[in-house]
Design a protein around this motif. Structure first.
Motif, short mmCIF file in Angstrom:
data_model
loop_
_atom_site.label_atom_id
_atom_site.label_comp_id
_atom_site.label_asym_id
_atom_site.label_seq_id
_atom_site.Cartn_x
_atom_site.Cartn_y
_atom_site.Cartn_z
N UNK A 155 0.85 -1.19 0.00
CA UNK A 155 0.00 0.00 0.00
C UNK A 155 0.88 1.24 0.00
N UNK A 156 0.49 2.23 -0.81
CA UNK A 156 1.25 3.47 -0.91
C UNK A 156 0.35 4.64 -0.53
N UNK A 157 0.85 5.52 0.32
CA UNK A 157 0.09 6.69 0.76
C UNK A 157 0.94 7.95 0.62
N UNK A 158 0.28 9.02 0.22
CA UNK A 158 0.96 10.32 0.11
C UNK A 158 1.33 10.80 1.51
N UNK A 159 2.54 11.36 1.66
CA UNK A 159 2.99 11.82 2.97
C UNK A 159 3.84 13.08 2.83
N UNK A 160 3.80 13.89 3.89
CA UNK A 160 4.61 15.10 3.94
C UNK A 160 5.47 15.09 5.19
N UNK A 161 6.70 15.61 5.08
CA UNK A 161 7.61 15.63 6.22
C UNK A 161 8.30 16.99 6.28
N UNK A 178 11.23 19.46 7.23
CA UNK A 178 12.67 19.41 7.45
C UNK A 178 13.14 20.75 8.02
N UNK A 179 14.43 20.98 8.03
CA UNK A 179 14.98 22.22 8.58
C UNK A 179 14.49 23.43 7.80
N UNK A 180 14.22 24.51 8.54
CA UNK A 180 13.74 25.73 7.90
C UNK A 180 12.30 25.64 7.47
N UNK A 181 11.52 24.76 8.13
CA UNK A 181 10.09 24.59 7.82
C UNK A 181 9.84 24.20 6.36
N UNK A 182 10.84 23.61 5.76
CA UNK A 182 10.66 23.14 4.39
C UNK A 182 9.91 21.81 4.40
N UNK A 183 8.92 21.69 3.54
CA UNK A 183 8.10 20.49 3.50
C UNK A 183 8.56 19.57 2.37
N UNK A 184 8.91 18.34 2.73
CA UNK A 184 9.30 17.35 1.74
C UNK A 184 8.12 16.42 1.48
N UNK A 185 7.80 16.23 0.23
CA UNK A 185 6.65 15.41 -0.16
C UNK A 185 7.14 14.05 -0.67
N UNK A 186 6.36 13.02 -0.37
CA UNK A 186 6.74 11.68 -0.81
C UNK A 186 5.64 10.68 -0.56
N UNK A 187 6.03 9.43 -0.47
CA UNK A 187 5.08 8.34 -0.25
C UNK A 187 5.51 7.47 0.92
N UNK A 188 4.54 6.96 1.65
CA UNK A 188 4.78 5.95 2.68
C UNK A 188 4.32 4.61 2.13
N UNK A 189 5.12 3.60 2.36
CA UNK A 189 4.80 2.28 1.80
C UNK A 189 4.62 1.25 2.92
#
Length: 265
Positions: A95-101, A103-114
């Motif tokens: 199963x794959x789900x969209x996720x956001x994390x 990082x430093x400087x309140x930068x948002x990294x987008x990706x997937x959780x598996x």
């Protein structure tokens, strides 16, 4: 490392030795082995066992692993260990789900959780090319997982998941630095494993009339769940009781000999 070893007493060994001297016993043993080797009879056996388990409210599935690839490693004692990464359609797909994390400087990294569902079977002992015994573990994923392993990063994730599963569930230590991928699809001979899951309310045992013993082993963790359920019911009943009901407890206790009070008035 844990392996399936036959622990027999001297008396049991002597009994088996004496039985093997009898031609009738040897014939029965050979017939039994031949019957298990017959695919049709084995399927009949599995169907009958599945039906019996369903009568107890248990959904049982036989997992027949399809070879994928092999991970070769060393354990904490420098002994060889193998992990068969294989597949079966009975295992749920990834199963794959969209996720956001953040990082430093309140930068948002987008990706997937598996999520990678898998099944483990107990270790079995095989021999390496030097005729030395080694432990082998089977980790079964959905066929889609093996197909996606053509992508190197996805394969790395599957490999780490398989190693973590073996180490955490079988309490073994594997040296990840010794990790290799031999040119084989499966170490040993593939054999079926079983997944058992309680479905709905527990049903009376099919063999209760024979003395109440369970027909098959309890599902792992089932006893603990029953205890927790009983405790929660007892707590609910306690809450329903009137609050003015007194509670008693022993605050002091000692041994008393009534003979010491014979002359007391």
């Amino acid at each position: 490392m844990p392996g399936e070893q036959l622990d027999m007493t001297k008396e049991e060994m002597e009994k088996i030795t004496e039985a093997l001297k009898k031609e009738e016993f040897r014939k029965l043993l050979a017939d039994y082995a031949e019957e298990l080797a017959d695919p049709e009879k084995r399927k009949l056996y599995e169907d009958e066992l599945t039906t019996l388990e369903s009568q107890r409210g248990v959904d049982m599935k036989f997992i027949k692993p399809t070879p994928g690839f092999v991970i070769k490693m060393n354990d904490s004692e420098a002994k060889k260990a193998f992990i068969n990464v294989c597949s079966s359609p009975e295992i749920a797909p990834p199963e794959f789900q969209y996720a956001e994390k953040k990082s430093e400087g309140d930068k948002v990294e987008k990706g997937q959780q598996c999520s990678l569902p898998y099944s483990l079977s107990p270790s079995h002992v095989e021999k390496d090319n030097k005729d030395v015994e080694c432990d082998v573990f089977d980790v079964v994923f959905n066929p889609e997982v093996i197909t996606r392993c053509s992508h190197p990063k996805f394969k790395d994730m599957v490999v780490e998941t398989a190693i973590d599963g073996v180490c955490n569930n079988f309490k073994v230590t594997l040296d990840r630095g010794s990790k290799k991928f031999p040119k084989m699809k499966f170490k040993g001979t593939p054999s079926s494993c079983v997944i058992r899951k309680r479905v709905g309310e527990e049903k009376p045992d099919a063999f209760d009339h024979l003395g109440g013993r369970p027909a098959f082993p309890e599902i792992p963790g089932e006893k603990e769940k029953k205890k927790e359920k009983k405790l929660s019911k007892a707590e609910e009943e306690k809450k329903k009781k009137p609050s003015d009901e007194p509670e008693y407890k022993i605050v002091f206790r000692e041994d008393v000999n009534m003979g010491n009070f014979t002359n007391d008035r």
